[in-house]
Every structure is written in structure tokens, then in C-alpha cells.
Enzyme design. Structure first.
Site, short mmCIF file in Angstrom:
data_model
loop_
_atom_site.label_atom_id
_atom_site.label_comp_id
_atom_site.label_asym_id
_atom_site.label_seq_id
_atom_site.Cartn_x
_atom_site.Cartn_y
_atom_site.Cartn_z
N LYS A 82 0.92 -1.14 -0.18
CA LYS A 82 -0.11 -0.10 -0.34
C LYS A 82 0.92 1.29 -0.13
O LYS A 82 1.95 1.44 0.20
CB LYS A 82 -1.17 -0.05 1.28
CG LYS A 82 -2.47 -1.48 1.27
CD LYS A 82 -2.74 -1.46 2.57
CE LYS A 82 -3.67 -2.61 2.36
NZ LYS A 82 -4.95 -1.98 3.82
N TYR B 108 -12.28 -2.19 -2.26
CA TYR B 108 -13.05 -2.12 -0.82
C TYR B 108 -14.46 -1.96 -1.37
O TYR B 108 -15.17 -1.82 0.21
CB TYR B 108 -12.48 -1.14 0.03
CG TYR B 108 -11.34 -1.46 0.04
CD1 TYR B 108 -10.49 -2.52 1.05
CD2 TYR B 108 -9.83 -0.53 -0.19
CE1 TYR B 108 -9.44 -2.87 0.81
CE2 TYR B 108 -8.65 -1.44 0.34
CZ TYR B 108 -8.74 -2.22 1.03
OH TYR B 108 -7.28 -2.36 0.69
N GLU C 20 -9.69 -9.77 -7.67
CA GLU C 20 -8.90 -8.57 -7.36
C GLU C 20 -7.44 -9.19 -8.56
O GLU C 20 -7.18 -8.34 -9.13
CB GLU C 20 -7.84 -9.30 -6.21
CG GLU C 20 -8.91 -9.11 -4.83
CD GLU C 20 -8.78 -9.33 -4.04
OE1 GLU C 20 -7.18 -9.55 -3.54
OE2 GLU C 20 -9.07 -8.58 -2.92
N ASN D 262 -2.28 0.58 6.68
CA ASN D 262 -1.10 -0.92 7.63
C ASN D 262 -0.43 -1.75 6.80
O ASN D 262 -0.80 -3.38 6.42
CB ASN D 262 -2.22 -1.85 7.93
CG ASN D 262 -3.66 -1.82 7.17
OD1 ASN D 262 -3.40 -1.70 6.20
ND2 ASN D 262 -4.64 -3.06 7.54
N HIS E 71 -1.77 -5.48 1.21
CA HIS E 71 -2.92 -5.90 1.09
C HIS E 71 -2.35 -7.45 0.29
O HIS E 71 -2.07 -7.67 -0.32
CB HIS E 71 -3.67 -4.71 0.52
CG HIS E 71 -5.05 -5.96 -0.21
ND1 HIS E 71 -6.71 -6.08 0.51
CD2 HIS E 71 -5.33 -6.99 -1.44
CE1 HIS E 71 -6.79 -7.33 -0.19
NE2 HIS E 71 -5.99 -7.90 -1.30
P1 IDP Z 1 -7.83 -6.59 5.64
O1 IDP Z 1 -7.23 -5.48 4.79
O2 IDP Z 1 -6.91 -7.71 6.83
O3 IDP Z 1 -8.45 -7.83 4.53
P2 IDP Z 1 -10.51 -6.01 6.00
O4 IDP Z 1 -10.92 -5.67 6.94
O5 IDP Z 1 -10.66 -6.28 4.49
O6 IDP Z 1 -9.32 -6.30 5.86
O7 IDP Z 1 -10.18 -3.75 5.70
C1 IDP Z 1 -9.15 -3.85 4.60
C2 IDP Z 1 -9.06 -2.61 4.95
O8 IDP Z 1 -9.36 -0.95 5.23
C3 IDP Z 1 -7.88 -2.83 5.98
O9 IDP Z 1 -6.78 -3.41 5.50
C4 IDP Z 1 -7.30 -1.73 6.37
O10 IDP Z 1 -6.67 -0.73 5.43
C5 IDP Z 1 -8.99 -1.15 6.91
N1 IDP Z 1 -9.51 -1.08 7.91
C6 IDP Z 1 -10.19 -2.48 8.27
N2 IDP Z 1 -10.82 -2.03 9.53
C7 IDP Z 1 -10.60 -0.80 9.58
C8 IDP Z 1 -11.22 0.14 10.94
O11 IDP Z 1 -11.50 -0.49 12.02
N3 IDP Z 1 -10.35 1.03 11.20
C9 IDP Z 1 -9.78 1.79 9.98
N4 IDP Z 1 -9.29 0.88 8.99
C10 IDP Z 1 -9.85 -0.11 9.10
MG MG Z 2 -9.74 -7.77 3.18
#
Ligand code: IDP
Ligand code: MG
Length: 196
Positions: free
Chosen positions: A58, A98, A175, A161, A164
Site C-alpha cells: 500500500k 473495497y 482481484e 497497515n 493487502h
Molecule cells: P484486511 O486488509 O486484513 O483484509 P479488511 O477488513 O478487508 O482487512 O479491511 C480492509 C482495509 O480497511 C484494512 O486493511 C485497513 O486498511 C482498513 N480497515 C479495516 N478495518 C478498519 C478500521 O476499523 N478502522 C480503520 N481502517 C480499517
Molecule cells: Mg480484506
């Protein structure tokens, strides 16, 4: 006399039918055995029936100069990189990627983040690669991400974070097609040679 001839003809046809069935069964057996031996040979040589997964380093991973270290982890693990691309994600693609989070309070922030700079797209291939990469990536939230995982080592709390990775076979297929629209699944479908 005519009846006798019909009888002989009928018996001959039946025998021919039996022989044909036996030959078909015999060839089916031989083909099965050959395929079995071939698959065994392929496994020994390190060529596997494989899965593919999509990874995105990212914008924060790129800004923090982590591209090399992240790719190194996948290489050291022994996974094959089959596609790689450096580009900035468009808003439309970020929203599509997303879409399952579109009702969440952090959605707009997430789209701004994902489009804030270039990312690296990778397709990794290998046996069980989807689950293996998800484990290497670590939990979504920094506080839950175990040290030793990519997020556990590099991410702090918040939307950002680092990375992905696809979370299922269906997600991986969608994807990969989304970010590599010219990707030809048929071309490389059956096997991939792992790095030595
Ligand atoms: P993942 O990336 O581990 O698959 P997902 O639930 O698919 O997790 O969420 C996609 C992305 O959305 C996350 O990687 C993160 O960047 C963001 N995200 C998910 N949950 C939160 C939250 O509670 N607060 C802020 N950002 C979030
Ligand atoms: Mg995800």
C-alpha cells in the site's frame, strides 16, 4: 437356417461389443496410471498444482521504503512472483476493491489512503499461497498483528497497515483480474516452477 445365421451374427456383434468395452476399460486404466505417474514426477521436480494471490504494497509501504524488505520475505519463503506492477490506484478501482466496506465510517479515509500514492501490485503463486500469504501479512489491526508478520513488524494503529493480500480463492481471482486485466490465466494455468 436364416434364424441360425441371425443368431451367429448376434453373437458376433455381442462379442465385438464386449471386446470394444474391454479395450476402452484397458485404455482408461493405462491413461489413469500414466497421469498418476506424471503427477508424481511433477511433484518431485518441484512443479505444483498451484493457487495465486494478489498482494498490494500500500502507499505507506512504498513511502516508507519497505518494498524491498516485503518482497524479500516472499522470496525467502520460496513463493514465486509471477506478475509485478508499480502504479497509483484510481479512485474507481479503490472503491471497487473495497466495496464490501462501503458502509463503514472509515471508507472515505480508506479510499483517500489507497489513492494517496503509488502502490506495488504482485501476483504470488504456490501451493496454498492464499493462506500462507495472509499468515505472513498478519492481522488487520496493528494491535492484533503478531511480531514476525509484516503488519506486526511495520504497522501502527490506524487505517494504514502497509499491505493487502487476498483472503480467499474467489477474492484472489477477482482481484487479479481487477488489477491485471490483461492477465491470461489459461496461459500459465496448470503449473508453475518454484524458485530453487
Ligand atoms: P484486511 O486488509 O486484513 O483484509 P479488511 O477488513 O478487508 O482487512 O479491511 C480492509 C482495509 O480497511 C484494512 O486493511 C485497513 O486498511 C482498513 N480497515 C479495516 N478495518 C478498519 C478500521 O476499523 N478502522 C480503520 N481502517 C480499517
Ligand atoms: Mg480484506
Amino acid at each position: 437356417m436364416v434364424n441360425k445365421l441371425f443368431l451367429i451374427d448376434g453373437v458376433r456383434k455381442f462379442l465385438l461389443y464386449l471386446i470394444a468395452r474391454m479395450l476402452i476399460s484397458f485404455f482408461t486404466l493405462i491413461v489413469g496410471l500414466l497421469r498418476h505417474q506424471y503427477n508424481k514426477g511433477i511433484k518431485k521436480k518441484g512443479v505444483y498444482q498451484m493457487e495465486r494471490t494478489l498482494v498490494i504494497i500500500k502507499p505507506d509501504g512504498v513511502r516508507r521504503h519497505l518494498i524491498g524488505r516485503i518482497i524479500q520475505r516472499f522470496e525467502e519463503k520460496g513463493l514465486a512472483i509471477t506478475e509485478m506492477k508499480f502504479a497509483t490506484m484510481t479512485k474507481e478501482l479503490a472503491q471497487e476493491h473495497y466495496h464490501h466496506l462501503s458502509g463503514r465510517s472509515f471508507f472515505d479515509e480508506l479510499i483517500d489512503y489507497m489513492t494517496s500514492g503509488p502502490v506495488v501490485y504482485l501476483v504470488l503463486a504456490g501451493e496454498d499461497v492464499i493462506d500462507i500469504v495472509r499468515k505472513m501479512v498478519g492481522a488487520t489491526k496493528a494491535v492484533d498483528a503478531v511480531p514476525g508478520t509484516i503488519r506486526g513488524d511495520y504497522a501502527l494503529p490506524g487505517t494504514e497497515n502497509i499491505i493487502h493480500a487476498s483472503d480467499s480463492r474467489d477474492a484472489a481471482t477477482n482481484e487479479i483480474n481487477r488489477f491485471f486485466p490483461l492477465f491470461d490465466t489459461k496461459k500459465q494455468k496448470s503449473e508453475i516452477v518454484h524458485p530453487e
